[in-house]
Write a protein that holds these residues in place. Structure first.
Motif, mmCIF file in Angstrom:
data_model
loop_
_atom_site.group_PDB
_atom_site.id
_atom_site.type_symbol
_atom_site.label_atom_id
_atom_site.label_comp_id
_atom_site.label_asym_id
_atom_site.label_seq_id
_atom_site.Cartn_x
_atom_site.Cartn_y
_atom_site.Cartn_z
ATOM 1 N N THR A 61 27.093 -43.970 40.126
ATOM 2 C CA THR A 61 25.871 -43.074 39.367
ATOM 3 C C THR A 61 26.405 -42.684 37.979
ATOM 4 O OG1 THR A 61 25.443 -42.331 41.303
ATOM 5 C CG2 THR A 61 24.261 -41.170 39.593
ATOM 6 N N ALA A 62 25.659 -43.257 36.849
ATOM 7 C CA ALA A 62 26.017 -43.085 35.543
ATOM 8 C C ALA A 62 24.976 -43.231 34.579
ATOM 9 C CB ALA A 62 27.392 -43.578 35.252
ATOM 10 N N ASP A 63 24.801 -42.441 33.508
ATOM 11 C CA ASP A 63 23.992 -42.703 32.499
ATOM 12 C C ASP A 63 24.633 -43.316 31.297
ATOM 13 O OD1 ASP A 63 21.919 -42.726 30.389
ATOM 14 O OD2 ASP A 63 21.288 -40.627 31.009
ATOM 15 N N ILE A 64 23.963 -44.544 31.116
ATOM 16 C CA ILE A 64 25.105 -45.393 29.972
ATOM 17 C C ILE A 64 24.628 -44.712 28.507
ATOM 18 C CG2 ILE A 64 25.108 -47.670 31.168
ATOM 19 C CD1 ILE A 64 22.984 -48.651 29.408
ATOM 20 N N THR A 65 23.539 -43.891 28.685
ATOM 21 C CA THR A 65 23.300 -43.252 27.171
ATOM 22 C C THR A 65 24.009 -41.951 27.095
ATOM 23 O OG1 THR A 65 21.261 -42.121 28.008
ATOM 24 C CG2 THR A 65 21.045 -44.381 27.311
ATOM 25 N N ALA A 66 24.668 -41.558 28.187
ATOM 26 C CA ALA A 66 25.164 -39.924 27.947
ATOM 27 C C ALA A 66 26.358 -39.948 27.294
ATOM 28 C CB ALA A 66 25.491 -39.469 29.555
ATOM 29 N N GLU A 67 26.710 -38.947 26.622
ATOM 30 C CA GLU A 67 27.976 -38.796 25.683
ATOM 31 C C GLU A 67 29.008 -38.943 26.833
ATOM 32 O OE1 GLU A 67 28.127 -35.422 23.234
ATOM 33 O OE2 GLU A 67 29.906 -36.104 22.479
ATOM 34 N N GLY A 68 29.867 -40.022 26.343
ATOM 35 C CA GLY A 68 31.238 -40.179 27.168
ATOM 36 C C GLY A 68 30.877 -41.161 28.278
ATOM 37 N N GLY A 69 29.598 -41.601 28.758
ATOM 38 C CA GLY A 69 28.997 -42.260 29.464
ATOM 39 C C GLY A 69 29.903 -43.611 29.718
ATOM 40 N N PRO A 70 29.806 -44.399 28.604
ATOM 41 C CA PRO A 70 30.293 -45.690 28.777
ATOM 42 C C PRO A 70 31.871 -45.640 29.041
ATOM 43 C CG PRO A 70 28.709 -45.529 26.910
ATOM 44 C CD PRO A 70 28.696 -44.203 27.540
ATOM 45 N N GLU A 71 32.696 -44.823 28.265
ATOM 46 C CA GLU A 71 33.848 -44.422 28.615
ATOM 47 C C GLU A 71 34.427 -44.206 29.985
ATOM 48 O OE1 GLU A 71 32.379 -42.962 26.108
ATOM 49 O OE2 GLU A 71 32.995 -44.158 24.227
ATOM 50 N N ARG A 72 33.346 -43.288 30.536
ATOM 51 C CA ARG A 72 33.679 -43.099 32.062
ATOM 52 C C ARG A 72 33.410 -44.228 32.892
ATOM 53 N NH1 ARG A 72 31.239 -40.859 36.729
ATOM 54 N NH2 ARG A 72 29.078 -40.786 36.009
ATOM 55 N N ILE A 73 32.431 -45.050 32.373
ATOM 56 C CA ILE A 73 32.525 -46.191 33.453
ATOM 57 C C ILE A 73 33.563 -47.191 33.466
ATOM 58 C CG2 ILE A 73 30.813 -48.329 33.660
ATOM 59 C CD1 ILE A 73 28.611 -46.770 32.400
ATOM 60 N N PRO A 118 24.875 -50.729 25.041
ATOM 61 C CA PRO A 118 25.897 -51.739 25.283
ATOM 62 C C PRO A 118 26.878 -52.021 24.260
ATOM 63 C CG PRO A 118 23.343 -52.421 25.213
ATOM 64 C CD PRO A 118 23.455 -51.153 25.122
ATOM 65 N N ILE A 119 26.541 -51.401 22.950
ATOM 66 C CA ILE A 119 27.755 -51.319 21.836
ATOM 67 C C ILE A 119 28.933 -50.768 22.483
ATOM 68 C CG2 ILE A 119 28.202 -50.948 19.589
ATOM 69 C CD1 ILE A 119 25.330 -51.385 18.834
ATOM 70 N N LEU A 120 28.390 -49.332 22.886
ATOM 71 C CA LEU A 120 29.489 -48.462 23.111
ATOM 72 C C LEU A 120 30.293 -49.144 24.507
ATOM 73 C CD1 LEU A 120 28.175 -44.993 22.369
ATOM 74 C CD2 LEU A 120 29.555 -46.363 21.209
ATOM 75 N N LEU A 121 29.757 -49.673 25.402
ATOM 76 C CA LEU A 121 30.434 -50.055 26.783
ATOM 77 C C LEU A 121 31.211 -51.281 26.411
ATOM 78 C CD1 LEU A 121 27.372 -49.912 29.234
ATOM 79 C CD2 LEU A 121 29.990 -49.525 29.689
ATOM 80 N N ALA A 122 30.735 -52.281 25.367
ATOM 81 C CA ALA A 122 31.808 -53.357 25.187
ATOM 82 C C ALA A 122 32.837 -52.799 24.427
ATOM 83 C CB ALA A 122 30.747 -54.294 24.122
ATOM 84 N N GLN A 123 32.692 -52.043 23.518
ATOM 85 C CA GLN A 123 33.631 -51.245 22.997
ATOM 86 C C GLN A 123 34.732 -50.625 23.512
ATOM 87 O OE1 GLN A 123 33.371 -50.056 18.401
ATOM 88 N NE2 GLN A 123 33.677 -48.025 19.374
ATOM 89 N N ALA A 124 34.309 -49.698 24.611
ATOM 90 C CA ALA A 124 35.384 -49.090 25.439
ATOM 91 C C ALA A 124 35.866 -50.223 26.209
ATOM 92 C CB ALA A 124 34.255 -48.105 26.485
#
Ligand SMILES: NC(=O)c1ccc[n+]([C@@H]2O[C@H](COP(=O)([O-])OP(=O)(O)OC[C@H]3O[C@@H](n4cnc5c(N)ncnc54)[C@H](OP(=O)(O)O)[C@@H]3O)[C@@H](O)[C@H]2O)c1
Length: 253
Positions: A61-73, A118-124
């Motif tokens: 359970t995670a919000d991809i738009t939350a601050e730190g969300g992509p990094e946590r995933i 998607p940008i922040l997820l790809a980067q992380a």
């Protein structure tokens, strides 16, 4: 680097928006192929439905738009599996509205969900993807490739995602990471309900979609999932930077 040749049974995939629709079908398709899947979404219940009976799927359970969300995933994938082979940027939202009626409440969440996340997820995910010789699969849309009156902001986020796909494919090729996209047409999912369309409006949209789809039917989420797993497969190892329509011929009609 093992240059994308990890057997399916060792592969780790992150699929966003995996609680419903195309994301659910994609998570299950990867799991059926032997991969371990981290299924990401905001609501726990649909994610658990996705995972029910599929032991290789782990809900997150995670919000991809939350601050730190992509990094946590990405951190969750690393801590659980120590690697990441496939990132599927599938989560997306539609908030219609013609120019003149647009508000920040309609614009901002679409840009945050469909583009920035998607940008922040790809980067992380880059270090893990590089170590694995991995793949990023972005989910765009084939509807609105020319114009989409009434949904221009949504269409713009998806067009931008396609340009990111091509740009990253070139940027990341030297690092052994492939970047591809699928562009679904009209697919049977709850996206219209999630958009808040009335049943009457959804029926009108469906009629228009059928009239503009040469194969004459609505697609199934599993048909998009198959395209995603095929593009992500080591067998597609020389394919990068492409956007594959999965739309019953809509975009060429
Ligand atoms: N269905 C179509 O006809 C069609 C056509 C072209 C393109 N697409 C694209 O295909 C993708 C999947 O759509 P779909 O049709 O399967 O629709 P959907 O059933 O509405 O799936 C979208 C998923 O994204 C999740 N999500 C939304 N915001 C999120 C956030 N901030 N963080 C994490 N998860 C989030 C939602 O779950 P939660 O609300 O629980 O977070 C939902 O499960 C989207 O990118 C869409 O634009 C669909």
């Amino acid at each position: 680097m093992d240059t994308s040749t990890a057997p399916q049974s060792r592969r780790i995939a992150v699929v966003t928006g995996a609680g419903t629709g195309i994301g659910r079908a994609t998570a299950r398709a990867f799991a059926a192929g032997g991969a371990q899947v981290l299924a990401v979404g905001r609501r726990a219940e649909p994610l658990h439905e996705t995972a029910a009976g599929h032991p290789r799927i782990t809900p997150l359970t995670a919000d991809i738009t939350a601050e730190g969300g992509p990094e946590r995933i990405v951190r969750t994938a690393r801590e659980a599996h120590g690697r990441l082979d496939v990132l599927v940027n599938n989560a997306g939202i539609v908030r219609g509205g013609a120019l003149g009626a647009l508000t920040p409440e309609m614009i901002d969440p679409q840009i945050a969900t469909n583009l920035i996340a998607p940008i922040l997820l790809a980067q992380a995910a880059l270090p893990l993807l590089e170590a694995a010789g991995g793949v990023i699969v972005n989910v765009s849309t084939s509807v609105g490739q020319r114009a989409w009156p009434g949904s221009s902001v949504y269409a713009a986020t998806k067009t931008a995602l396609e340009l990111l796909t091509r740009s990253w494919a070139v940027e990341l090729a030297p690092r052994g990471i492939r970047v591809v996209a699928v562009a679904p047409g009209a697919i049977e999912t709850p996206i219209g309900e999630h958009q808040g369309l009335t049943p009457e409006r959804r029926a009108a949209v469906r009629e228009w979609q059928l009239a503009h789809t040469p194969l004459g039917r609505i697609g199934r989420p599993e048909e998009v999932a198959r395209a995603i797993t095929q593009l992500a497969s080591p067998e597609a190892s020389f394919t990068t930077g492409v956007v594959l329509p999965v739309d019953g011929g809509a975009v060429v009609a």
